[in-house]
Design an enzyme around this catalytic site. Structure first.
Site, PDB file in Angstrom:
ATOM      1  N   HIS A 128      -4.137 -57.512 -18.087  1.00  0.00           N
ATOM      2  CA  HIS A 128      -3.542 -58.855 -18.357  1.00  0.00           C
ATOM      3  C   HIS A 128      -4.296 -59.926 -18.543  1.00  0.00           C
ATOM      4  CE1 HIS A 128      -4.453 -59.183 -13.971  1.00  0.00           C
ATOM      5  NE2 HIS A 128      -4.694 -60.556 -14.304  1.00  0.00           N
ATOM      6  N   ASP A 158      -3.584 -51.468 -15.477  1.00  0.00           N
ATOM      7  CA  ASP A 158      -4.375 -52.943 -15.792  1.00  0.00           C
ATOM      8  C   ASP A 158      -5.493 -52.916 -15.838  1.00  0.00           C
ATOM      9  OD1 ASP A 158      -3.893 -55.460 -16.000  1.00  0.00           O
ATOM     10  OD2 ASP A 158      -3.950 -56.081 -13.906  1.00  0.00           O
ATOM     11  N   GLY A 230      -8.321 -66.223 -11.433  1.00  0.00           N
ATOM     12  CA  GLY A 230      -9.733 -66.317 -12.401  1.00  0.00           C
ATOM     13  C   GLY A 230     -10.615 -65.184 -12.057  1.00  0.00           C
ATOM     14  N   SER A 232      -9.492 -62.089 -11.532  1.00  0.00           N
ATOM     15  CA  SER A 232      -8.787 -61.023 -11.967  1.00  0.00           C
ATOM     16  C   SER A 232      -9.907 -60.277 -13.118  1.00  0.00           C
ATOM     17  CB  SER A 232      -7.782 -61.330 -12.809  1.00  0.00           C
ATOM     18  OG  SER A 232      -6.581 -61.697 -11.935  1.00  0.00           O
ATOM     19  N   ILE A 291      11.471 -37.490 -10.454  1.00  0.00           N
ATOM     20  CA  ILE A 291      11.364 -37.067  -8.937  1.00  0.00           C
ATOM     21  C   ILE A 291      11.664 -38.146  -8.141  1.00  0.00           C
ATOM     22  CG2 ILE A 291       9.288 -35.348  -9.492  1.00  0.00           C
ATOM     23  CD1 ILE A 291       7.501 -37.526  -8.566  1.00  0.00           C
TER      24      ILE A 291
END
Length: 499
Positions: A128, A158, A230, A232, A291
């Site tokens: 992201h 991610d 920031g 991340s 499932i």
């Protein structure tokens, strides 16, 4: 002479208690030392300082700066100069539209963190952070800035892998084994959120195996080490200086850290990183089943002692599971020699299995264990082929199953039109539901179609009534229904009421 001998004996007798006390003390000390060596190892205490660790690791943590060119009015491009939601936005946009050239493009910039895992220039960050970016720059702590290219990215975990071309080997960090991490262990989070230099925070692992509904492979490490905007894409370190997580999300009403941060475990990230480096894309295993969780009620309905495994609600036609003989209603408890404790464990186990391998899969079927050979397919290929299906009422027979709190009707052309039911769905239509009944508690609603009762297909309301009655006579407190909702199949254990 006899007096001297008696005196010596007396002295020895006087000394005896002291020697015994000394021997007793030595024995106690020895026992204590042995107990300490035999005791289980406890988590190490907090170091006096994290300075050495921060000094060693910070140079490998980088700032990721991205830019994206947007046209005014495009998603993510707010009108400049006016607060969002202003009543004047409409007029301002109209004014800009009438200017020469129409809507002028503008650049949107964002910042995140990352870390170097290879001195030749391989960098890890969050998907992201770099998603939809036109330009990506990597800023190092020594002031160096390098352009980066995307080797591959994976929205499901991610994780993204970047590459830069340095003129010298870069400082880097090593990936560690997150499976060895325990709740209560000390961890250090390092980020470079605003290009001002590294920021270091410390805390403990608050929880592991967290599912925050971010994706199909959620297995996050939760930490109270501060992770702010920031950060991340930055690394989460253990006290050995190994990366055990990629910081990716926080829970916060304000945007700042409140001590609830999440990292993608290295055990989840590493297979993805290796695939992105080698292929530029992920290559996950695929089984071809839908499932659901085995609840206590479902376990009781199936005659299973323990609520474990993954219940197969639907088998994809032509998929690996169908070819292997897996059926709806099977409970997968073992895949490729790995135990499946719960439904959410199976997707990760299958995804990490090499495509094309034939693996043993153990299922519970009718109370018996059945072992099947499954040839693992590729998830990405299955997703590419997946297409949405078109969907098409009912003369209510008003034949009720009072023990479940619903009324049933036959499937026919009228009922299909009324509830927009697909032609390929067969079973018994739910025409009404008692709001206070057991079926309503489980989310069954008019327009749903009961396909199976107690793992036997039903074609008429009387079939449903008979099957429910049979389960009731067996002493079952709930009955397992296979229900189609808008074409999607799911198993539901519904409580049987006396009546």
């Amino acid at each position: 002479m006899a007096r001297l001998k008696n005196s010596a004996v007396a002295r020895r007798q006087d000394a005896a208690p002291g020697i015994m006390r000394l021997l007793t003390a030595l024995a106690a000390l020895t026992a204590m030392m042995l107990a300490l060596y035999a005791a289980p190892a406890f988590a190490r205490g907090a170091p006096e300082s994290f300075a050495d660790l921060a000094e060693k690791l910070s140079p490998a943590v980088v700032n990721i700066s991205t830019s994206q060119t947007l046209k005014l009015g495009a998603p993510g491009a707010p009108v400049p100069g006016l607060p969002e939601g202003s009543p004047f936005n409409e007029f301002f946009e109209d004014f800009l539209q009438r200017q020469p050239g129409g809507q002028a493009p503008r650049k949107v910039q964002s910042l995140g963190s990352g870390f170097v895992i290879d001195p030749d220039g391989i960098i890890i960050t969050n998907n992201h952070v770099i998603e939809q970016a036109d330009e990506i720059k990597v800023n190092f702590s020594d002031g160096t800035t390098l352009a980066a290219e995307v080797l591959g990215r994976d929205p499901k975990t991610d994780v993204a892998v970047l590459r830069v071309e340095p003129d010298r080997p870069l400082p880097f960090v090593k990936m560690g084994d997150s499976t060895k991490a325990r709740v209560g262990d000390w961890v250090v989070a390092i980020g470079n959120p605003f290009g001002l230099g590294g920021t270091v925070t410390a805390g403990i692992i608050s929880a592991i195996n967290r599912d925050i509904n971010a994706g199909p492979y959620d297995d996050f490490i939760q930490t109270d080490a501060s992770i702010n905007r920031g950060n991340s894409g930055g690394p989460l370190f253990n006290l050995e200086g190994e990366v055990i997580g990629v910081n990716t999300a926080i829970i916060s009403p304000s945007g700042g850290s409140i001590g609830i941060g999440f990292s993608v475990p290295s055990a989840t990230a590493m297979p993805v990183i290796e695939q992105l480096k080698e292929y530029g894309e992920t290559r996950r295993g695929w089984l071809g089943v839908r499932i659901q969780t085995v609840t206590d009620e479902i376990a009781e309905s199936l005659g299973i002692d323990e609520a474990k495994g993954a219940l197969v609600a639907e088998v994809t036609p032509g998929g690996p599971a169908e070819e292997a003989g897996i059926q709806a209603g099977d409970v997968i408890i073992d895949f490729d020699g790995k135990d499946v404790p719960s439904m959410r464990d199976l997707p990760r186990i299958v995804a990490d299995t090499k495509i094309g391998r034939e693996v043993e899969t153990t299922v519970l079927r009718g109370g018996d264990k059945v072992t099947l050979e499954v040839k693992v397919g590729r998830l990405e290929e299955a997703e590419a082929k997946a297409e949405g299906a078109a969907k098409p009422d009912a003369d209510q027979s008003n034949e009720p199953t009072l023990t479940l709190g619903l009324a049933l009707g036959e499937l026919n052309a009228n009922s299909r039109r009324r509830f927009n039911l697909p032609d390929d769905v067969e079973g018994v239509l739910v025409t009404s539901v008692d709001p206070a009944g057991p079926a309503a508690e489980k989310g069954i609603r008019p327009g749903d179609v009961i396909v199976e009762v107690a793992q036997e297909k039903v074609k008429s309301p009387s079939d449903v009534v008979e099957r429910v009655k049979a389960e009731q006579e067996k002493g079952r407190r709930s009955v397992l229904l296979l229900v189609s909702t808008a074409g999607d199949l799911r198993f539901i254990a519904v409580r049987i009421e006396e009546g």
